[in-house]
Design an enzyme around this catalytic site. Structure first.
Site, mmCIF file in Angstrom:
data_model
loop_
_atom_site.group_PDB
_atom_site.id
_atom_site.type_symbol
_atom_site.label_atom_id
_atom_site.label_comp_id
_atom_site.label_asym_id
_atom_site.label_seq_id
_atom_site.Cartn_x
_atom_site.Cartn_y
_atom_site.Cartn_z
ATOM 1 N N GLU A 141 2.094 113.285 25.338
ATOM 2 C CA GLU A 141 3.254 112.552 25.841
ATOM 3 C C GLU A 141 4.212 112.243 24.690
ATOM 4 O O GLU A 141 3.783 111.830 23.610
ATOM 5 C CB GLU A 141 2.776 111.239 26.474
ATOM 6 N N ARG A 198 -12.283 98.914 62.188
ATOM 7 C CA ARG A 198 -11.465 98.435 61.075
ATOM 8 C C ARG A 198 -11.717 99.227 59.799
ATOM 9 O O ARG A 198 -10.781 99.554 59.063
ATOM 10 C CB ARG A 198 -11.721 96.938 60.846
ATOM 11 N N LYS A 256 -3.507 106.452 38.257
ATOM 12 C CA LYS A 256 -3.218 105.107 38.760
ATOM 13 C C LYS A 256 -3.702 105.015 40.212
ATOM 14 O O LYS A 256 -2.922 104.948 41.166
ATOM 15 C CB LYS A 256 -1.727 104.813 38.653
ATOM 16 N N ASP A 303 8.398 111.517 28.761
ATOM 17 C CA ASP A 303 8.204 110.245 29.456
ATOM 18 C C ASP A 303 9.469 109.391 29.433
ATOM 19 O O ASP A 303 9.989 109.055 28.369
ATOM 20 C CB ASP A 303 7.057 109.478 28.807
ATOM 21 N N LYS A 340 -1.429 109.997 24.445
ATOM 22 C CA LYS A 340 -0.310 109.113 24.769
ATOM 23 C C LYS A 340 0.134 108.363 23.515
ATOM 24 O O LYS A 340 -0.460 108.509 22.435
ATOM 25 C CB LYS A 340 -0.711 108.156 25.902
#
Length: 289
Positions: A202, A101, A136, A223, A168
Site C-alpha cells: 500500500e 429469526r 473488514k 490508498d 501497509k
C-alpha cells in the site's frame, strides 16, 4: 451468473448451531407455552425489496437443525424482485418458529452484502475493473460474508493474514524504524517468503510508487488517492504490477475511479456497512390441540 464455490458444510453447521444455541439457550419459552406440539406450520420467505440472494445454504441448515425443511425457488447469486417468493418451509410449528429469526438474521445480512456488491459491480460495468472486498468483516462470519460478495458478482481479496502479503503503512513504519528503506525492506521480506506468495504493498503518495515497484511487487495499492493522482499512478506503474484503488469508495464515485485505469477497486463497505435486506417469513399454522 459466475460459478460460486460451495460453503464448507461443516463450518455452516457449526455457525448455525452456535446461533440457535445463542437464541434459545434453555429452549423456546414462547413456543413451548403457546404452540401445540402437534401443530404443523407452512411459511413463505418473501422479498420485500429488490435484491440479490446469498445465504441459502445457511438458512436451510437453520431450519434443518430445528427440525423443519426449507425448499428454495432460486439460488445464491440470483437477483429477485420485491414480492417474489424465494423459498417455502414446512414442519412442526415449533421448529419453524424456532428457526425463523436465526435464518432471517443470516439471510438478511448476507443478502444485504450481495445486493450492495451487485450495485457496485453494476456501477463499473464495461470497464473491466474488479470490485473486491476487504478483511473488514464480522468476526466469525468472514467466510459467509465473502461468499455473499461473490454472490453479488464481486471478487474476494485475501481471506486472512495467512493468504498473502499485504504491506501497509504501519509495516513500512516499523521497517523505517529499523533503518531499512522501502525497497530494501520489501526485498528482504520476499527472500523469506515462498515463490508462490503474492505480495501487495500500500502507498499513499505518488513518490512511494517507484521504490515499491523496484522491489518487484505483484500488486500496488493506491490508498486514498485523488482521481488525478490515480491516473498518474497508473501511468507510473505502466503495467509492472496490478493496480488497486482503495479508500472511502462510494457508489457515487466508483465509476470515476474505475475510469482512471486501475485494475481492482477494494470496498470495505461491502461487508462492514451493507444494510440488512428486508425479507419476511409469513407463517401459517394448522392442526394441534
Amino acid at each position: 451468473m459466475t460459478w460460486l464455490p460451495a460453503l464448507d458444510p461443516a463450518h455452516v453447521s457449526e455457525l448455525v448451531r452456535a446461533a440457535l444455541a445463542e437464541d434459545a439457550p434453555w429452549g423456546d419459552l414462547t413456543g413451548g407455552a403457546f404452540v401445540p406440539p402437534s401443530a404443523i406450520a407452512r411459511a413463505q420467505l418473501t422479498a420485500r425489496i429488490d435484491g440479490t440472494l446469498a445465504g441459502a445454504d445457511v438458512a436451510t441448515e437453520a431450519f434443518a437443525q430445528a427440525g423443519a425443511t426449507l425448499t428454495w425457488h432460486t439460488h445464491d447469486g440470483a437477483r429477485f424482485r420485491a414480492g417474489e417468493v424465494l423459498a417455502e418451509t414446512s414442519g412442526p410449528a415449533r421448529a419453524v418458529l424456532r428457526a425463523e429469526r436465526v435464518a432471517l438474521n443470516f439471510l438478511q445480512r448476507l443478502c444485504g452484502t450481495a445486493t450492495l456488491t451487485a450495485a457496485f459491480v453494476d456501477a463499473v460495468a464495461g470497464t473491466g475493473v474488479r470490485i473486491a472486498d476487504t478483511r473488514k468483516t464480522t468476526p466469525g462470519l468472514r467466510a459467509l460474508e465473502k461468499h455473499a460478495v461473490l454472490a453479488g458478482g464481486g471478487s474476494n481479496h485475501r481471506f486472512s493474514l495467512s493468504d498473502a502479503v499485504m504491506v501497509k503503512d504501519n509495516h513500512l513504519a516499523v521497517a523505517r524504524e529499523a533503518g531499512l528503506g522501502v525497497t530494501e525492506a520489501i526485498r528482504a521480506a520476499k527472500q523469506r517468503l515462498g515463490h508462490t506468495v503474492h505480495v501487495e504493498v500500500e502507498v499513499d503518495r505518488l513518490e512511494q510508487i517507484e521504490p515499491v515497484l523496484a522491489a518487484g511487487v505483484d500488486t500496488i495499492m493506491l490508498d486514498n488517492f485523488s482521481l488525478a493522482d490515480l491516473r498518474t499512478g497508473v501511468e507510473l506503474v505502466a503495467g509492472r504490477a496490478i493496480v488497486e484503488a482503495s479508500g472511502t469508495v462510494r457508489l457515487e464515485t466508483v465509476r470515476a475511479i474505475a475510469g482512471t485505469g486501475v485494475d481492482v477497486i477494494s470496498v470495505g463497505a461491502l461487508t462492514h456497512s451493507a444494510p440488512a435486506l428486508d425479507l419476511g417469513l409469513d407463517v401459517h399454522v394448522a392442526g394441534g390441540v
